[in-house]
Motif scaffolding. Structure first.
Motif, PDB file in Angstrom:
ATOM      1  N   GLN A 126       0.832  -1.202   0.000  1.00 61.75           N
ATOM      2  CA  GLN A 126       0.000   0.000   0.000  1.00 61.75           C
ATOM      3  C   GLN A 126       0.863   1.247   0.000  1.00 61.75           C
ATOM      4  OE1 GLN A 126      -3.398   0.140  -0.384  1.00 61.75           O
ATOM      5  NE2 GLN A 126      -2.946   2.299  -0.689  1.00 61.75           N
ATOM      6  N   GLN A 127       1.940   1.245   0.781  1.00 68.27           N
ATOM      7  CA  GLN A 127       2.856   2.384   0.808  1.00 68.27           C
ATOM      8  C   GLN A 127       3.480   2.602  -0.566  1.00 68.27           C
ATOM      9  OE1 GLN A 127       5.669   1.603   3.925  1.00 68.27           O
ATOM     10  NE2 GLN A 127       4.244   2.160   5.551  1.00 68.27           N
ATOM     11  N   GLN A 128       3.810   1.518  -1.252  1.00 70.08           N
ATOM     12  CA  GLN A 128       4.379   1.631  -2.599  1.00 70.08           C
ATOM     13  C   GLN A 128       3.367   2.258  -3.558  1.00 70.08           C
ATOM     14  OE1 GLN A 128       7.628   1.215  -1.610  1.00 70.08           O
ATOM     15  NE2 GLN A 128       7.849   0.531  -3.693  1.00 70.08           N
ATOM     16  N   LYS A 129       2.112   1.840  -3.461  1.00 66.45           N
ATOM     17  CA  LYS A 129       1.066   2.420  -4.312  1.00 66.45           C
ATOM     18  C   LYS A 129       0.894   3.902  -4.020  1.00 66.45           C
ATOM     19  CE  LYS A 129      -1.789  -1.672  -5.055  1.00 66.45           C
ATOM     20  NZ  LYS A 129      -3.089  -2.314  -4.759  1.00 66.45           N
ATOM     21  N   ASP A 130       0.884   4.250  -2.718  1.00 65.43           N
ATOM     22  CA  ASP A 130       0.735   5.654  -2.330  1.00 65.43           C
ATOM     23  C   ASP A 130       1.897   6.479  -2.852  1.00 65.43           C
ATOM     24  OD1 ASP A 130      -1.570   4.900  -1.057  1.00 65.43           O
ATOM     25  OD2 ASP A 130      -0.713   4.979   0.974  1.00 65.43           O
ATOM     26  N   ARG A 131       3.084   5.920  -2.803  1.00 59.50           N
ATOM     27  CA  ARG A 131       4.270   6.619  -3.295  1.00 59.50           C
ATOM     28  C   ARG A 131       4.158   6.859  -4.799  1.00 59.50           C
ATOM     29  NH1 ARG A 131       8.947   3.565  -0.912  1.00 59.50           N
ATOM     30  NH2 ARG A 131       8.294   4.418   1.065  1.00 59.50           N
TER      31      ARG A 131
END
Length: 145
Positions: free
Chosen positions: A102-107
């Motif tokens: 999820q953090q990767q997607k947000d980034r």
């Protein structure tokens, strides 16, 4: 380029470690305030962690090879944990993996938001400088009062 990449000898187990400051910080955050951790204990924890990483990665590598894959995937790590008897860790690992994805997607969204702004890097830097100047002025005004 490391010696390993250049065809030299891979690092020995003595060369592998974790950052002492990071481990010390993690230990101190987990312990109550009135408990301290001796340096020898910290070093033992580091050695145990390195050995655990070696054990799990070796098992994951074996699973990867059995599947004729060349890259160890998160699923290989989870399978390795199960094979090694660490089933109780897998739900936590899966949760951390989900959070990481999820953090990767947000980034990625932040990057695309920047790209879709339609401004050049110079224009964005100018806007940033203007915001910094406004903030400095507000700070100076507040300090004078």
């Amino acid at each position: 380029m490391s010696d390993h990449e250049a065809g030299g000898m891979p690092p020995s187990d003595d060369d592998l470690s974790l950052p002492k400051a990071t481990v010390t910080k993690m230990i101190s955050e987990l312990l109550p305030n009135d408990i301290t951790c001796a340096k020898e204990t910290r070093d033992l924890i580091i050695e145990c962690c390195v050995e655990f990483i070696h054990l799990v990665s070796s098992e994951a590598n074996e699973i990867c090879e059995q599947e004729s894959k060349k890259t160890i995937a998160p699923e290989h790590i989870i399978s390795a944990l199960k094979r090694l008897g660490f089933e109780s860790f897998t739900s936590e690992v899966e949760s951390v993996l989900k959070d990481h994805k999820q953090q990767q997607k947000d980034r990625e969204k932040k990057v695309s938001k920047l790209e879709s702004s339609g401004l050049t890097e110079e224009e964005l830097l100018a806007q940033q400088e203007a915001l910094f100047a406004q903030s400095r002025e507000k700070f100076r005004t507040a300090a004078q009062q």
